[in-house]
Scaffold this active site. Structure first.
Site, PDB file in Angstrom:
ATOM      1  N   CYS A 188      44.418  53.879  47.856  1.00 18.68           N
ATOM      2  CA  CYS A 188      43.929  54.180  46.579  1.00 18.68           C
ATOM      3  C   CYS A 188      43.839  55.823  46.093  1.00 18.68           C
ATOM      4  CB  CYS A 188      42.475  53.612  46.356  1.00 18.68           C
ATOM      5  SG  CYS A 188      41.833  53.441  44.641  1.00 18.68           S
ATOM      6  N   TYR A 189      43.024  56.235  46.271  1.00 17.16           N
ATOM      7  CA  TYR A 189      43.114  57.963  46.042  1.00 17.16           C
ATOM      8  C   TYR A 189      43.657  58.195  47.050  1.00 17.16           C
ATOM      9  CZ  TYR A 189      42.191  62.527  45.158  1.00 17.16           C
ATOM     10  OH  TYR A 189      42.108  63.891  44.623  1.00 17.16           O
ATOM     11  N   HIS A 246      42.539  48.075  47.940  1.00 15.60           N
ATOM     12  CA  HIS A 246      41.630  48.320  48.756  1.00 15.60           C
ATOM     13  C   HIS A 246      41.855  47.242  49.954  1.00 15.60           C
ATOM     14  CE1 HIS A 246      39.298  51.853  47.463  1.00 15.60           C
ATOM     15  NE2 HIS A 246      39.592  51.555  46.421  1.00 15.60           N
ATOM     16  N   GLU A 258      40.286  46.973  52.822  1.00 18.34           N
ATOM     17  CA  GLU A 258      39.119  46.849  53.671  1.00 18.34           C
ATOM     18  C   GLU A 258      38.167  45.865  53.181  1.00 18.34           C
ATOM     19  OE1 GLU A 258      38.752  50.588  51.084  1.00 18.34           O
ATOM     20  OE2 GLU A 258      40.323  49.603  52.253  1.00 18.34           O
ATOM     21  N   ASP A 317      17.661  48.598  66.730  1.00 14.66           N
ATOM     22  CA  ASP A 317      18.363  49.671  67.382  1.00 14.66           C
ATOM     23  C   ASP A 317      17.722  50.645  68.360  1.00 14.66           C
ATOM     24  OD1 ASP A 317      20.101  49.542  65.217  1.00 14.66           O
ATOM     25  OD2 ASP A 317      18.923  50.615  63.824  1.00 14.66           O
TER      26      ASP A 317
END
Length: 523
Positions: free
Chosen positions: A88-89, A179, A181, A237
């Site tokens: 993209c960009y 994109h 992703e 976590d």
């Protein structure tokens, strides 16, 4: 960021501010390729050379390359002899910097779009798309490439982007306007794999088993014979951090569990039993629920709640940590998204949505060095590591739970009575989700006790009780989320149980807000 890359083939992702840059890293890691995200303006050529990536990906971003001060890839990056993929960009700045042309367009593309594949033999598309195919992708652009740099040719086009996919096969430069992703580009993961494995030559040897062994070795090298204290919240976590540390250094580790009184039903007992009895990890359990309730009395503002809880946590943790004696290290469950945000080119989020409760400030206050063994991992990778460490899947797959606990699921003032009502409602809700076999399909589910009372009828009597809101979302990383589409039979059954079994609630509603515009939690 770390030295993990020295063990494996790795890719560098240069971030231009896209909201989905983290998804690029996730896609690469899913195919066994280690990668890191660096801000575009924190990556000069010498630093990149020292990192020795096998290839570079230029992310998307919110800017327009037609603006005079818009971001650019570092000078000299296209002379390194490395394969480069622009997204993209990233495509647009690659084209501009190499002598092509990008212009604003009246034909903008946002959301689902389709590309027409014009080549059979590009290594980027091998085994995915054939010449003549009309394939779904996800676009988000107003500008578009209008002239290619020397050496490039078109391999795909769309209605709004005549150069939607381009390549310079000789230099191994590739770029796409869409994109890959996001899940809305169905074959995006395979496209990235073609770039990393076939074009860059990555072996795909980054596994969680390898990570575990390397992490244990690094912990031992950093800590030596020193003592480590770990703040245990009971969440995934901090729990995985504690088990990993214990496997690495044994009794040099002491965990401290600050029981704020804001946990879910029976959660504190479960945490203490798991770590003290099952893992035999030295554990200090400090029940300070009365202190927290007293300090939160009369507090309704959500930011004040968070700051009060954070301040008290630090004070209690500091006091109990001193009992350990001569500890040199503090372990934290810092994850990779936290690291990325702290070094983003914009200096973190432009707007503070809400502060996050963690143990920030403790290392300086206590003069301790930090041990952060999970700082290379995303949330889903932490869960995989937990299983690799032998932790039960039911534990590591638990839904995320916020640091401030139930305090931010009770908008308005916190009281012992409200906490008890919410715990009962939340327990019933999660029981019904598990009975329906939906727990693993949902990213996060919880009940909220609203600061609203409504009139109801129970038996022949009038009631005036609390409203309970139910929330459930689907997500991959918590950055964006959609509400879970329960059927009405499930919602009706759950609401009936809550109203019948929890004294103090006479109405149940379901939250169907996505993120954005809402957040997952209510405060």
């Amino acid at each position: 960021m770390t030295d993990t890359s020295s063990f494996h083939d790795h890719i560098l992702i240069l971030d231009f501010g896209s909201q989905v840059t983290q998804l690029i890293a996730r896609r690469l890691r899913e195919s066994g390729v280690y990668c890191e995200i660096w801000p575009f303006n924190n990556a000069d050529v010498e630093k990149i050379k020292a990192y020795q990536p096998k290839g570079i990906i230029l992310s998307g971003g919110p800017c327009s390359v037609t603006d005079p001060d818009s971001p650019r890839a570092p000078d000299g990056i296209f002379d390194l002899g490395l394969p480069i993929l622009g997204i993209c960009y990233g495509q647009q700045t690659m084209v501009e910097q190499l002598g092509g042309k990008v212009e604003g367009s009246d034909h903008k593309e946002f959301g689902r779009a389709y590309v027409d594949v014009l080549e059979d033999n590009s290594p980027l598309l091998k085994g995915i798309w054939q010449k003549g195919a009309h394939e779904q992708v996800w676009m988000s652009h107003g500008d578009r490439v209008t002239k290619l740099p020397e050496g490039f040719h078109i391999i795909g086009k769309s209605d709004g982007a005549p150069f939607a996919m381009i390549a310079n096969e000789e230099k191994k430069f590739y770029a796409v306007q869409f994109h890959p992703e996001v899940v809305h580009t169905p074959h995006g993961k395979e496209l990235y794999r073609n770039f990393t494995h076939n074009i860059c030559g990555c072996s795909g040897d980054w596994t969680m088993a390898a990570f575990k062994e390397e992490a244990i070795a690094k912990i031992r090298a950093q800590v030596g014979t020193g003592k480590v204290i770990c703040g245990l919240s009971g969440g995934v976590d901090s729990s995985v951090t504690a088990v990993l540390l214990h496997e690495a250094i044994g009794d040099q580790l002491t965990c401290i569990y600050v029981d704020t009184g804001l946990m879910r039903a029976n959660e504190s007992d479960q945490v203490v039993k798991l770590f003290r009895d099952h893992y035999n990890i030295p554990l200090i359990h400090e029940d300070v629920s009365d202190l927290f309730l007293k300090e939160l009395e009369g507090v309704s503002d959500p930011e004040t709640k968070r700051k009060t809880i954070g301040r008290l946590f630090i004070e209690v943790f500091d006091k109990r940590a001193k009992e350990v004696g001569d500890a040199q290290f503090l372990a934290q469950g810092t994850l990779y998204p936290d690291v990325i945000e702290s070094v983003s080119f914009s200096g973190g989020p432009s707007v503070t949505i809400k502060s996050h409760h963690n143990v920030g400030g403790l290392p300086e206050r206590m003069n301790l060095k930090l041990v952060e063994p999970l700082r290379e991992l995303f949330k889903d990778e932490v869960r995989v590591l937990g299983v690799e460490l032998g932790m039960h899947e039911d534990f590591v797959k638990r839904h995320p739970f916020p640091g401030p606990g139930l305090a931010i699921r009770i908008p308005g003032e916190i009281t012992a009575e409200k906490l008890e009502i919410l715990r009962k409602a939340d327990t019933i809700y999660l029981e019904e989700i598990r009975k329906a076999g939906l727990y693993d399909a949902i990213w996060q589910a919880f009940a909220v006790l609203l600061p609203v009372k409504t009139v109801g009828v129970m038996g022949d009597g009038r009631t005036y009780d609390h409203v309970c809101a139910l929330r459930a979302v689907t997500s991959t990383d918590g950055m964006t989320a959609d509400y879970y589409h329960f059927d009405h039979e499930f919602l009706g059954r759950t609401a009936t149980r809550i109203i019948n079994e929890v004294r103090g609630i006479n109405r149940v509603v379901y939250d169907i807000t996505s993120k954005p515009p809402g957040t997952i939690e209510w405060e």
